[in-house]
Every structure is written in structure tokens, then in C-alpha cells.
Write an enzyme that holds these catalytic residues in place. Structure first.
Site, PDB file in Angstrom:
ATOM      1  N   CYS A  79       0.828  -1.269  -0.128  1.00  0.00           N
ATOM      2  CA  CYS A  79      -0.013   0.160   0.084  1.00  0.00           C
ATOM      3  C   CYS A  79       0.872   1.197  -0.136  1.00  0.00           C
ATOM      4  O   CYS A  79       1.465   1.547  -1.123  1.00  0.00           O
ATOM      5  CB  CYS A  79      -0.819  -0.260   1.135  1.00  0.00           C
ATOM      6  SG  CYS A  79      -2.345   1.169   1.101  1.00  0.00           S
ATOM      7  N   HIS A 186      -3.719  -5.210   0.676  1.00  0.00           N
ATOM      8  CA  HIS A 186      -3.369  -5.297   2.183  1.00  0.00           C
ATOM      9  C   HIS A 186      -3.230  -6.982   2.006  1.00  0.00           C
ATOM     10  O   HIS A 186      -4.275  -7.491   2.305  1.00  0.00           O
ATOM     11  CB  HIS A 186      -4.135  -4.679   3.137  1.00  0.00           C
ATOM     12  CG  HIS A 186      -4.088  -3.182   3.047  1.00  0.00           C
ATOM     13  ND1 HIS A 186      -2.848  -2.865   4.019  1.00  0.00           N
ATOM     14  CD2 HIS A 186      -4.544  -2.206   2.323  1.00  0.00           C
ATOM     15  CE1 HIS A 186      -3.044  -1.307   3.874  1.00  0.00           C
ATOM     16  NE2 HIS A 186      -4.040  -1.257   2.993  1.00  0.00           N
ATOM     17  N   GLU A 188      -2.345  -8.568   4.539  1.00  0.00           N
ATOM     18  CA  GLU A 188      -2.648  -8.777   5.843  1.00  0.00           C
ATOM     19  C   GLU A 188      -4.113  -8.623   6.379  1.00  0.00           C
ATOM     20  O   GLU A 188      -4.442  -9.150   7.367  1.00  0.00           O
ATOM     21  CB  GLU A 188      -1.958  -8.007   7.003  1.00  0.00           C
ATOM     22  CG  GLU A 188      -2.324  -6.564   6.861  1.00  0.00           C
ATOM     23  CD  GLU A 188      -1.748  -5.577   5.769  1.00  0.00           C
ATOM     24  OE1 GLU A 188      -1.306  -6.001   4.889  1.00  0.00           O
ATOM     25  OE2 GLU A 188      -1.925  -4.404   5.740  1.00  0.00           O
TER      26      GLU A 188
END
Lengths: 206, 250
Positions: A79, A186, A188
Site C-alpha cells: 500500500c 493489503h 494482511e
């Protein structure tokens, strides 16, 4: 050892956890010496390009990250972290990024709502299909990853765009050159697909 | 192309899962994190945590649950329940939530919405709106449908969009808990009135209900009691929706 660069932005802890869930312990560090000696480095981040670019310069972390890239060690930007790999961004005219990847960062030109938030389908390009990390990752139908952003990279050579998504127009969402990789989304926050991405990055020999 | 979202809800009281009809079918109604992890592994696109007795002081049980949940799952999640200030929101987002869900406080002080957006960004701010059909229009209520506000739903969500809200969580008070389907006219009217995403709540009783409300214009659908019933999973919901031609995550 995988080092996740702590340069005072948000979303760091989630990245460390996700990389660990992929089977590869990672450590958070704001020390340029630790970063420049790491086997592989991840630069995450959510926030403003201008402020982050200054922090990277003033802390010496920017130079450390550039050294890792220059030495051919694996480097992943996520990002904002990925956006900082470019020399400039429309979000902060005049600010200077790390210039590790060719191209620049622009704002979406669209009447659709911004930021672009949600699970978007990510499709590999020809270059992406040939890349060790993204090649088998995305399959023929692509895969869905969680995006939250109003800016994205552009003006990269074709060979550096590894995957794209579409929001009122196709845009690069996985980019890379040499030992450097970047994702606009993202991993995660992208559940199994994201953890799988971290595993492939962790096991990659560029 | 953004995938539509199926969003299980975890209903809490003081940091623990609500027992009784809200958690029927779940053997251990206690720990929200266990259930959250299960929903994550079953393919949930996102989670919503709503705590009816929430306190946001640093020692609060709900905040501890938020922290543990953030450490256990790798999907986005929103948290709501008496969030009344920028300070409350900071505590919730700092504990690891991706979004705050604000309802009554926004009605009491619409400026709070603008302040939250300015401080945290629109993507972190979800405003929940409860609508009850009254004389052919949808009146905005608070306190689970008990109190009138004088606001009309379509006008209120347009103001929220102007103030920068990232998303509207739109609940039909009439349908909530009935499992008879969402309020499709409400969702369709709302989708026609604003450009920001609308997540629908209230009435899910089957996968077909998800399809209907998404086809009516919702970006996502929340279900609370449905996913507590044995045999209902987000993965199966996704497969059903794919069969209906809707774009969902694989």
C-alpha cells in the site's frame, strides 16, 4: 530474518502477524542498521505519502531500504509502502519517494466513490504469470485481495506490472522489478490469499 | 470489480457473546474471538462486532475482545456499540478494528460524523441507520426501534454521505430478527439516493435473501442469527450467490 520497517505509520502489527501466520517470523524495527542487514524487508503502511517520505529520509530508513534493493535482497512494499518505492505521488506534489521502481503514483480519475475499498479481483499480466512469486499464485481466474486506497501506481514499463485490478479502469496492483515487489492491496487483510502471498515472498529467491 | 460482501455479526454484551436467541445453536456462547476465527476460516469477507453494553475505557472487556480478535483474524472488521466520541473511536481503532460503527451519537450530533471522517478517514467510518416504515416513509429510529428521531432515512443518509461517511449500515427495524428477508424497497431506495456503499441488515433467513438484497443494490449483507444455525456458512452463501451471477470472493 524478515524485518518489517517501522516508520511511524499504521497497520504494522497486522503485517507482522500475517507474515508469522505464513510460517516466517518477522520482527518490527525502526533502526536503519537492522533494516540494511536484514535478509528480506517489508515496508507496510497506511497514511500520507508526503509525511512518510520525510520520515523515511530523516530517519535514515529510506537509505537502508534502498541499500537492500541495491543489494538484490527481497523487498516488498504494501500500500503506502509500495507507493513510496516510486519517485513521486500526486498525493504530495514536491515530495520525493525512494525512486526504487520506475513510474509514479496518481489519484484515480473517476466519478465512482473514493477511496476504492473492498475485495477486488486481481489478475496476473503476462509478466506476472512468468514471475516466481505471482506466477502460480493467482491462477487463471485471479484472486481477490482487500484494497483501501485512492491512489495507485502508473507509468511503469509493461514488464514491471505483474497484476492488475479494475475500478472504472484497469490499474497496476502488483508491481516489481528485480528483487523488489509491491502490492497496492493489503495481504494482511486478505485472509488465505494474503497469507499465501506472504509465504511466497518469504520463500522467494530472486 | 468489487466483490459483494457477506458479513457475519458477533453480538456481544460487555465483551462476551450474547446468549439466548441471539446465539442459538452455538454450543459455547462465551468467547467472541473463537466464533470470529471460525467465521474467518469459513470465508467471511468481513466481520461486525456490536456490543450492547460497550464501554470504551482502557480496561473495558469489549476493548480487550477487539484486541484479541485483531490478533486472530486476517480480514477487516468493524466495531460498534455506544461509540460516542472521537476518543471512543480512537480507542477502538487503536485496538485493531478497521472501522467504527456509529449510530445514536451521529443522530445526536451530526458534526461528530465530520470529525470522525477528518480524524480517521472515511474508510474507517460507518454510520448505522435504523429505519422503520411509518406512513409510507422510512423514519429513522434509535434505541432498537423504540425512539423516534424526527429524521427521514433517505434524507439522513444523503446528509451522512455529504459529511464524508464511508459506508451506511442500513437496518430495517421491522425485519430484524424475523428471518423473512431484508426490506428490499428500503435498500433499493437508499441505493438510488447515495453513491457510497450500503450494507444491509435485518431479515436474513436464507441465501436467497442475500441474493435479493444484493440485487436490490446493497454492497454487502450482514447476518447475525442465520450463521448461528448449523449448516449455514459464508462459503456456501458465496457459492449460492455465484450461481445467481453475483460477483463474490472465491
Amino acid at each position: 530474518m524478515i524485518v518489517v520497517v517501522d516508520y511511524g505509520v499504521d497497520s504494522l502489527a497486522a503485517v507482522v502477524r500475517a507474515v508469522a501466520a505464513a510460517g516466517h517470523p518477522a520482527t518490527l524495527s525502526s533502526d536503519p542498521d537492522v533494516v540494511r542487514k536484514a535478509d528480506r524487508v517489508i515496508v507496510p503502511g497506511v497514511g500520507n505519502y508526503g509525511r512518510a517520505a520525510v520520515t523515511l529520509r530523516v530517519s535514515g530508513l529510506g537509505d537502508a531500504v534502498r541499500e537492500v534493493a541495491g543489494a538484490g535482497r527481497p523487498l516488498l512494499g504494501i500500500c503506502l509502502g509500495q507507493q513510496l518505492f516510486f519517485a513521486e505521488s500526486e498525493e504530495a506534489p514536491g515530495a520525493t519517494g525512494l525512486a526504487i521502481l520506475p513510474g509514479r503514483v496518481v489519484r484515480f480519475q473517476t466519478t465512482l466513490h473514493l477511496p476504492h475499498v473492498g475485495w477486488a479481483q486481481v489478475l496476473p499480466t503476462a509478466a506476472g504469470r512468468a514471475h516466481a512469486v505471482t506466477g502460480s499464485l493467482l491462477g487463471s481466474d485471479g484472486s481477490y485481495y482487500y484494497h483501501v486506497h485512492s491512489y495507485h501506481p502508473t507509468d511503469l514499463p509493461e514488464a514491471c506490472v505483474l497484476a492488475t485490478a479494475d475500478y472504472d479502469g484497469v490499474f497496476p496492483t502488483i508491481v516489481g522489478e528485480g528483487s523488489v515487489l509491491g502490492t497496492q492491496f493489503h495481504p494482511e487483510k486478505s485472509q488465505d490469499a494474503g497469507i499465501d502471498f506472504f509465504r511466497r515472498f518469504a520463500e522467494w529467491t530472486p | 470489480m468489487l466483490a459483494r460482501r457477506i458479513i457475519p455479526c458477533l453480538g456481544l454484551a460487555d465483551g462476551r457473546l450474547l446468549s439466548g436467541k441471539h446465539a442459538a445453536g452455538v454450543r459455547d456462547a462465551g468467547d467472541p474471538v473463537e466464533l470470529g476465527v471460525r467465521y474467518d476460516s469459513e470465508g467471511a469477507d468481513e466481520l461486525v462486532l456490536l456490543d450492547i453494553t460497550a464501554s470504551w475505557s482502557p480496561e473495558s472487556a469489549t476493548l480487550a475482545a477487539v484486541r484479541r480478535l485483531a490478533e486472530a483474524i486476517f480480514i477487516p472488521f468493524g466495531v460498534g456499540g455506544s461509540i460516542g466520541s472521537v476518543g471512543d473511536a480512537a480507542a477502538v481503532l487503536g485496538a485493531g478494528a478497521d472501522k467504527v460503527i456509529v449510530n445514536t451519537a451521529a443522530v445526536r450530533d451530526p458534526d461528530l460524523v465530520s470529525q470522525l471522517v477528518e480524524t480517521f478517514g472515511s474508510q474507517a467510518v460507518v454510520i448505522a441507520v435504523d429505519g422503520r416504515l411509518t406512513n409510507g416513509r422510512w423514519a429513522v429510529t434509535v434505541n432498537h426501534g423504540r425512539d423516534a428521531t424526527g429524521l427521514e432515512a433517505l434524507g439522513w443518509i444523503a446528509e451522512l454521505e455529504d459529511r464524508g461517511a464511508g459506508e451506511i449500515l442500513l437496518t430495517s427495524v421491522d425485519r430484524d430478527g424475523t428471518r423473512s428477508g431484508y426490506d428490499l424497497p428500503l435498500i433499493a431506495a437508499a441505493a438510488g439516493a447515495i453513491d457510497i456503499p450500503i450494507v444491509a441488515w435485518g431479515g436474513a433467513g436464507s441465501y436467497a435473501h442475500f441474493a435479493e438484497v444484493l440485487e436490490a443494490g446493497a454492497a454487502g449483507a450482514v447476518a447475525a442469527s442465520l450463521f448461528h444455525l448449523p449448516g449455514y456458512t459464508v462459503r456456501d452463501a458465496h457459492e449460492y450467490l455465484r450461481g445467481r451471477g453475483l460477483v463474490v470472493r472465491r
